[in-house]
Design a protein around this motif. Structure first.
Motif, PDB file in Angstrom:
ATOM      1  N   ARG A  50       8.610   9.657  13.311  1.00  0.00           N
ATOM      2  CA  ARG A  50       9.130  10.959  12.898  1.00  0.00           C
ATOM      3  C   ARG A  50      10.664  10.970  12.934  1.00  0.00           C
ATOM      4  O   ARG A  50      11.287  10.636  13.940  1.00  0.00           O
ATOM      5  N   GLY A  51      11.268  11.316  11.808  1.00  0.00           N
ATOM      6  CA  GLY A  51      12.716  11.414  11.722  1.00  0.00           C
ATOM      7  C   GLY A  51      13.443  10.091  11.696  1.00  0.00           C
ATOM      8  O   GLY A  51      14.664  10.054  11.853  1.00  0.00           O
ATOM      9  N   LYS A  52      12.729   8.977  11.504  1.00  0.00           N
ATOM     10  CA  LYS A  52      13.349   7.657  11.527  1.00  0.00           C
ATOM     11  C   LYS A  52      13.477   7.069  10.125  1.00  0.00           C
ATOM     12  O   LYS A  52      12.768   7.465   9.201  1.00  0.00           O
ATOM     13  N   ASP A  53      14.403   6.123   9.993  1.00  0.00           N
ATOM     14  CA  ASP A  53      14.514   5.334   8.765  1.00  0.00           C
ATOM     15  C   ASP A  53      13.550   4.157   8.880  1.00  0.00           C
ATOM     16  O   ASP A  53      13.711   3.311   9.756  1.00  0.00           O
ATOM     17  N   VAL A  54      12.579   4.095   8.017  1.00  0.00           N
ATOM     18  CA  VAL A  54      11.549   3.055   8.084  1.00  0.00           C
ATOM     19  C   VAL A  54      11.783   2.038   6.973  1.00  0.00           C
ATOM     20  O   VAL A  54      12.011   2.403   5.817  1.00  0.00           O
ATOM     21  N   PHE A  55      11.729   0.768   7.327  1.00  0.00           N
ATOM     22  CA  PHE A  55      11.833  -0.319   6.354  1.00  0.00           C
ATOM     23  C   PHE A  55      10.518  -1.096   6.385  1.00  0.00           C
ATOM     24  O   PHE A  55      10.173  -1.709   7.385  1.00  0.00           O
ATOM     25  N   VAL A  56       9.807  -1.048   5.290  1.00  0.00           N
ATOM     26  CA  VAL A  56       8.522  -1.734   5.177  1.00  0.00           C
ATOM     27  C   VAL A  56       8.756  -3.049   4.443  1.00  0.00           C
ATOM     28  O   VAL A  56       9.085  -3.068   3.260  1.00  0.00           O
ATOM     29  N   ILE A  57       8.595  -4.162   5.167  1.00  0.00           N
ATOM     30  CA  ILE A  57       8.818  -5.492   4.595  1.00  0.00           C
ATOM     31  C   ILE A  57       7.472  -6.058   4.174  1.00  0.00           C
ATOM     32  O   ILE A  57       6.564  -6.194   4.991  1.00  0.00           O
ATOM     33  N   GLN A  58       7.354  -6.373   2.908  1.00  0.00           N
ATOM     34  CA  GLN A  58       6.082  -6.877   2.398  1.00  0.00           C
ATOM     35  C   GLN A  58       6.324  -8.071   1.478  1.00  0.00           C
ATOM     36  O   GLN A  58       7.059  -7.964   0.480  1.00  0.00           O
ATOM     37  N   THR A  59       5.750  -9.202   1.822  1.00  0.00           N
ATOM     38  CA  THR A  59       5.829 -10.375   0.959  1.00  0.00           C
ATOM     39  C   THR A  59       4.524 -10.517   0.196  1.00  0.00           C
ATOM     40  O   THR A  59       3.462 -10.105   0.679  1.00  0.00           O
ATOM     41  N   MET A  60       4.615 -11.089  -0.993  1.00  0.00           N
ATOM     42  CA  MET A  60       3.443 -11.219  -1.839  1.00  0.00           C
ATOM     43  C   MET A  60       2.612 -12.438  -1.436  1.00  0.00           C
ATOM     44  O   MET A  60       3.143 -13.529  -1.262  1.00  0.00           O
ATOM     45  N   SER A  61       1.321 -12.235  -1.291  1.00  0.00           N
ATOM     46  CA  SER A  61       0.404 -13.322  -0.981  1.00  0.00           C
ATOM     47  C   SER A  61      -0.367 -13.704  -2.240  1.00  0.00           C
ATOM     48  O   SER A  61      -0.131 -13.156  -3.330  1.00  0.00           O
ATOM     49  N   LYS A  62      -1.298 -14.639  -2.108  1.00  0.00           N
ATOM     50  CA  LYS A  62      -2.102 -15.026  -3.264  1.00  0.00           C
ATOM     51  C   LYS A  62      -2.929 -13.852  -3.772  1.00  0.00           C
ATOM     52  O   LYS A  62      -3.119 -13.686  -4.970  1.00  0.00           O
ATOM     53  N   ASP A  63      -3.434 -13.034  -2.835  1.00  0.00           N
ATOM     54  CA  ASP A  63      -4.205 -11.854  -3.219  1.00  0.00           C
ATOM     55  C   ASP A  63      -3.240 -10.700  -3.448  1.00  0.00           C
ATOM     56  O   ASP A  63      -3.057  -9.841  -2.590  1.00  0.00           O
ATOM     57  N   VAL A  64      -2.604 -10.702  -4.610  1.00  0.00           N
ATOM     58  CA  VAL A  64      -1.518  -9.750  -4.872  1.00  0.00           C
ATOM     59  C   VAL A  64      -2.014  -8.313  -4.887  1.00  0.00           C
ATOM     60  O   VAL A  64      -1.303  -7.395  -4.455  1.00  0.00           O
ATOM     61  N   ASN A  65      -3.234  -8.080  -5.335  1.00  0.00           N
ATOM     62  CA  ASN A  65      -3.745  -6.705  -5.410  1.00  0.00           C
ATOM     63  C   ASN A  65      -3.953  -6.114  -4.019  1.00  0.00           C
ATOM     64  O   ASN A  65      -3.624  -4.947  -3.775  1.00  0.00           O
ATOM     65  N   THR A  66      -4.466  -6.918  -3.095  1.00  0.00           N
ATOM     66  CA  THR A  66      -4.614  -6.460  -1.710  1.00  0.00           C
ATOM     67  C   THR A  66      -3.242  -6.195  -1.096  1.00  0.00           C
ATOM     68  O   THR A  66      -3.053  -5.226  -0.350  1.00  0.00           O
ATOM     69  N   THR A  67      -2.280  -7.039  -1.413  1.00  0.00           N
ATOM     70  CA  THR A  67      -0.930  -6.877  -0.882  1.00  0.00           C
ATOM     71  C   THR A  67      -0.309  -5.563  -1.356  1.00  0.00           C
ATOM     72  O   THR A  67       0.347  -4.859  -0.584  1.00  0.00           O
ATOM     73  N   ILE A  68      -0.508  -5.240  -2.624  1.00  0.00           N
ATOM     74  CA  ILE A  68       0.026  -3.981  -3.158  1.00  0.00           C
ATOM     75  C   ILE A  68      -0.612  -2.786  -2.464  1.00  0.00           C
ATOM     76  O   ILE A  68       0.072  -1.833  -2.076  1.00  0.00           O
ATOM     77  N   MET A  69      -1.936  -2.815  -2.276  1.00  0.00           N
ATOM     78  CA  MET A  69      -2.615  -1.703  -1.610  1.00  0.00           C
ATOM     79  C   MET A  69      -2.142  -1.564  -0.169  1.00  0.00           C
ATOM     80  O   MET A  69      -1.966  -0.447   0.335  1.00  0.00           O
ATOM     81  N   GLU A  70      -1.941  -2.686   0.512  1.00  0.00           N
ATOM     82  CA  GLU A  70      -1.386  -2.642   1.872  1.00  0.00           C
ATOM     83  C   GLU A  70      -0.054  -1.915   1.880  1.00  0.00           C
ATOM     84  O   GLU A  70       0.209  -1.048   2.718  1.00  0.00           O
ATOM     85  N   MET A  71       0.796  -2.276   0.916  1.00  0.00           N
ATOM     86  CA  MET A  71       2.124  -1.664   0.825  1.00  0.00           C
ATOM     87  C   MET A  71       2.023  -0.159   0.586  1.00  0.00           C
ATOM     88  O   MET A  71       2.678   0.640   1.268  1.00  0.00           O
ATOM     89  N   LEU A  72       1.193   0.228  -0.361  1.00  0.00           N
ATOM     90  CA  LEU A  72       1.059   1.649  -0.699  1.00  0.00           C
ATOM     91  C   LEU A  72       0.533   2.450   0.489  1.00  0.00           C
ATOM     92  O   LEU A  72       1.034   3.544   0.787  1.00  0.00           O
ATOM     93  N   ILE A  73      -0.475   1.909   1.180  1.00  0.00           N
ATOM     94  CA  ILE A  73      -1.059   2.639   2.304  1.00  0.00           C
ATOM     95  C   ILE A  73      -0.077   2.718   3.469  1.00  0.00           C
ATOM     96  O   ILE A  73       0.020   3.736   4.158  1.00  0.00           O
ATOM     97  N   MET A  74       0.687   1.633   3.709  1.00  0.00           N
ATOM     98  CA  MET A  74       1.699   1.669   4.774  1.00  0.00           C
ATOM     99  C   MET A  74       2.758   2.726   4.484  1.00  0.00           C
ATOM    100  O   MET A  74       3.154   3.497   5.368  1.00  0.00           O
ATOM    101  N   VAL A  75       3.229   2.761   3.242  1.00  0.00           N
ATOM    102  CA  VAL A  75       4.257   3.737   2.869  1.00  0.00           C
ATOM    103  C   VAL A  75       3.725   5.152   3.005  1.00  0.00           C
ATOM    104  O   VAL A  75       4.394   6.044   3.546  1.00  0.00           O
ATOM    105  N   TYR A  76       2.498   5.371   2.541  1.00  0.00           N
ATOM    106  CA  TYR A  76       1.909   6.712   2.614  1.00  0.00           C
ATOM    107  C   TYR A  76       1.675   7.122   4.064  1.00  0.00           C
ATOM    108  O   TYR A  76       1.862   8.290   4.428  1.00  0.00           O
ATOM    109  N   ALA A  77       1.298   6.163   4.931  1.00  0.00           N
ATOM    110  CA  ALA A  77       1.101   6.465   6.349  1.00  0.00           C
ATOM    111  C   ALA A  77       2.416   6.895   6.998  1.00  0.00           C
ATOM    112  O   ALA A  77       2.450   7.830   7.804  1.00  0.00           O
ATOM    113  N   CYS A  78       3.510   6.227   6.631  1.00  0.00           N
ATOM    114  CA  CYS A  78       4.824   6.605   7.176  1.00  0.00           C
ATOM    115  C   CYS A  78       5.264   7.963   6.645  1.00  0.00           C
ATOM    116  O   CYS A  78       5.872   8.760   7.365  1.00  0.00           O
TER     117      CYS A  78
END
Length: 339
Positions: A38-66
């Motif tokens: 709460r009230g913090k600057d969040v930096f979500v670091i995400q590197t692309m893996s072979k399963d790019v679609n799972t990686t994208i969903m991970e990123m989206l859900i992490m961002v939405y959770a923050c």
């Protein structure tokens, strides 16, 4: 560490399994932020893996959770932006990179840090600030420090489309440039794509007689030619992405036939999919140099010709400057538009 900044590097992710049918397994990604943002600057670091679609969903859900946890700002750090090669409309396809950009903005991303977008115009797909960092200074430094006789080199564009990037490298290093143009002539491929088949008969049944559409002549590339002298020189092929290496292997063979005695391939993103390491190992390429925007440790074990340049320093400096509200122009000094 500053207490007002929170870094999530592929934040805690769980797989929830639900068995609704004996033959069907639904795998969902569940993200839980383990401390208050709460009230913090969040930096979500995400590197692309072979399963790019799972990686994208991970990123989206992490961002939405923050976002739902009331973070002050959420900056995504994606060294390689996924689906960046699908940034143009082709036939009945779609511009997938625009879709990915829209989803990231909708999830709650407020800033994006990435590196060497396939097309710089992709920045326009976002309605948030985008910092498109460059890897060219690191690759240029590698050439100067790791290739002892680089003064006898020529920078090569494997197609006219990458000529601007090659010219930018050549001007920095004060070297010559060569461009490979055309394609291998294969009678079988001509029959398959119908390139030399008779033109179709113009029909104007559904069109008004005064609105005849002219019959366009299909494009045909000439045989492979190398514009520039590579005889007795080191050839350094530069590009932004190495994924399917067939075109690089073919370019290396062409350069070898024209007299180049050493061939290097340099690019920012080393996807190196499928059997790329084996093809590189068996090719005329002497060395492939890529940055660590994408993990490729397994490929390096399969092919000793693959070398890595570390670009983590510029990403960490970008994070520091954004958090402290400092100017980013320092990271772009002496960077050309075509880099």
């Amino acid at each position: 560490a500053d207490s007002s900044v929170h870094v999530c590097a592929r934040a805690h992710s769980l797989s929830a399994l639900s068995f609704s049918h004996p033959l069907f397994v639904s795998i969902e990604t569940r993200v839980q932020i383990q401390e208050s943002v709460r009230g913090k600057d969040v930096f979500v670091i995400q590197t692309m893996s072979k399963d790019v679609n799972t990686t994208i969903m991970e990123m989206l859900i992490m961002v939405y959770a923050c976002r739902t946890s009331c973070a002050k700002s959420i900056t995504g750090v994606l060294p390689y932006f996924p689906y960046s090669k699908q940034c143009k409309m082709r036939k009945r396809g779609s511009i997938v990179s625009k879709l990915v950009a829209s989803m990231m903005c909708k999830a709650g991303l407020t800033h994006l840090i990435t590196m060497d977008l396939h097309q710089k115009e992709i920045q326009g797909f976002f309605n948030i600030p985008v910092d498109n960092l460059r890897a060219s200074p690191f690759l240029l430094q590698y050439i100067q420090e790791e290739i002892p006789d680089y003064r006898n080199a020529v920078i090569v564009a494997k197609s006219p489309a990458s000529a601007k990037r090659a010219q930018s490298f050549a001007e920095r290093l004060r070297l010559g440039i060569a461009v490979i143009h055309g394609e291998a002539q294969d009678a079988e491929s001509d029959q398959v794509d119908g390139r030399h088949s008779p033109p179709t008969v113009k029909t104007t049944g559904a069109i008004h007689p005064s609105m005849e559409i002219p019959l366009l002549i299909p494009k045909e590339k000439p045989p492979i030619t190398v514009v520039g002298d590579v005889g007795g020189r080191i050839a350094i092929i530069v590009d932004d992405i190495i994924d399917d290496v067939d075109s690089f292997v073919a370019a290396a063979e062409t350069l070898k036939e024209r007299g180049a005695y050493k061939i290097f391939v340099m690019a920012t993103h080393g996807l190196l999919s499928s059997d790329a390491p084996r093809f590189i190992e068996e090719s005329a390429i002497d060395e492939v140099v890529v940055t660590n925007t994408i993990p490729h440790e397994l490929q390096k074990l399969q092919c000793p010709k693959i070398k890595t340049v570390d670009i983590s320093m510029i990403l960490s400096e970008a994070i520091r400057r954004i958090h402290n509200g400092e100017s980013m122009s320092y990271l772009f000094r002496n960077i050309g538009v075509d880099d």
